[in-house]
Design an enzyme around this catalytic site. Structure first.
Site, short mmCIF file in Angstrom:
data_model
loop_
_atom_site.label_atom_id
_atom_site.label_comp_id
_atom_site.label_asym_id
_atom_site.label_seq_id
_atom_site.Cartn_x
_atom_site.Cartn_y
_atom_site.Cartn_z
N VAL A 124 0.86 -1.19 0.00
CA VAL A 124 0.00 0.00 0.00
C VAL A 124 0.90 1.23 0.00
O VAL A 124 1.68 1.44 0.94
CB VAL A 124 -0.93 0.04 1.22
CG1 VAL A 124 -1.81 1.30 1.17
CG2 VAL A 124 -1.81 -1.21 1.28
N THR A 125 0.82 2.06 -1.03
CA THR A 125 1.58 3.31 -1.03
C THR A 125 0.75 4.43 -0.40
O THR A 125 -0.46 4.31 -0.23
CB THR A 125 1.99 3.72 -2.47
OG1 THR A 125 0.83 4.18 -3.18
CG2 THR A 125 2.61 2.56 -3.21
N GLY A 126 1.43 5.50 -0.03
CA GLY A 126 0.72 6.63 0.58
C GLY A 126 0.12 6.31 1.92
O GLY A 126 -0.87 6.94 2.35
N SER A 169 -9.95 9.53 -9.28
CA SER A 169 -10.78 10.57 -8.67
C SER A 169 -12.03 10.77 -9.50
O SER A 169 -12.00 10.67 -10.74
CB SER A 169 -10.01 11.89 -8.58
OG SER A 169 -10.87 12.94 -8.16
N TYR A 178 -5.00 18.71 -11.33
CA TYR A 178 -5.29 17.50 -10.56
C TYR A 178 -6.16 16.53 -11.36
O TYR A 178 -5.84 15.35 -11.49
CB TYR A 178 -5.99 17.88 -9.26
CG TYR A 178 -6.52 16.70 -8.48
CD1 TYR A 178 -5.66 15.90 -7.73
CD2 TYR A 178 -7.88 16.39 -8.48
CE1 TYR A 178 -6.15 14.82 -7.00
CE2 TYR A 178 -8.37 15.32 -7.76
CZ TYR A 178 -7.50 14.53 -7.03
OH TYR A 178 -7.99 13.46 -6.32
N SER A 180 -4.37 14.82 -14.25
CA SER A 180 -3.45 13.76 -13.82
C SER A 180 -4.21 12.51 -13.41
O SER A 180 -3.78 11.38 -13.66
CB SER A 180 -2.55 14.25 -12.68
OG SER A 180 -3.28 14.47 -11.49
N THR A 215 -11.06 13.73 5.31
CA THR A 215 -9.75 13.55 5.93
C THR A 215 -9.38 14.81 6.71
O THR A 215 -9.91 15.90 6.43
CB THR A 215 -8.66 13.30 4.87
OG1 THR A 215 -8.55 14.47 4.03
CG2 THR A 215 -9.00 12.09 4.01
#
Length: 227
Positions: free
Chosen positions: A7-9, A131, A144, A147, A178
């Site tokens: 898991v990245t991030g 997203s 954003y 990308s 978050t």
């Protein structure tokens, strides 16, 4: 035998929620991070922290995959969560913002996906975080959203290349609840946002054998959470 996942991030709000979801499901988890392992806040279970990793560097991403595979005794799933956001109008924005968004949202994803495409065994899975803005982008979302649209096309293309030997899918979350988003948007109503845990549940499903017939999908995760 426990399945294994990278898991990245994992230091961010969504990455931590995803890591905890996999731990709760009995997975062995590895998380690559830029800094030192002791700078990572503890999780609820044992996690292999792969330190000193710049996922924007293809060689470093390959090394991180290999180190995680050695630490866990194999890898079944890769989840590309790492990324970032900037709010900037196109009319008065900067080329640097575009380069930054593509570097941290697309290139990190592409680099680890490249390693996983050859390093995962048959039946493996790659799940990317796109997203909802990649489908419909609002004002100030240009760099954003572009990308993340590229992440969607990467997902579809790699899914077609691997032909189901390794499944490749993406989730498309709306704004998530978050701490960072609450700080950046204090006037907004977080009750209209999506809980990271809900996004993590969707990712966990796509990683599971129950999703074995799903490949090349872009899954919206946009409903506000009701806890």
């Amino acid at each position: 035998m426990a399945r294994k996942v990278i898991v990245t991030g994992a230091r961010g709000g969504l990455g931590r929620a995803v890591t905890e979801a996999f731990l709760a499901a009995g997975y062995k988890v590895a998380v690559p991070v830029r800094g030192a392992a002791d700078a990572v806040a503890p999780f609820s279970g044992e996690v292999a922290v792969i330190e000193g990793v710049d996922l924007g560097d293809p060689a470093a991403a390959q090394s991180a995959f290999d180190r995680a595979k050695a630490a866990l005794g194999g890898i079944d799933v890769v989840v590309n969560v790492a990324g970032g956001f900037t709010f900037e109008m196109i009319s008065d924005g900067s080329p640097e913002s575009w380069r930054e968004m593509f570097a941290i949202n697309l290139e990190t994803c592409a680099n680890l996906s490249r390693a996983a495409a050859t390093g995962l065994s048959d039946g493996g899975a790659i799940i990317n975080v796109g997203s909802a803005a990649a489908v419909v982008a609002g004002a100030g979302m240009g760099p954003y959203a572009a990308s993340k649209a590229a992440v969607a096309r990467l997902t579809e293309s790699l899914a077609a290349e691997l032909k189901g030997r390794v499944r490749v899918n993406a989730v498309l979350p709306a704004i998530m609840d978050t701490p960072r988003n609450r700080a950046d948007m204090p006037a907004a109503d977080p009750a209209t946002w999506t809980a990271p845990a809900a996004v993590a549940d969707a990712i966990l499903f796509l990683a599971s054998p129950q999703a074995r017939a799903i490949n090349g999908a872009l899954v919206p995760v946009t409903n506000p959470a009701v806890d």
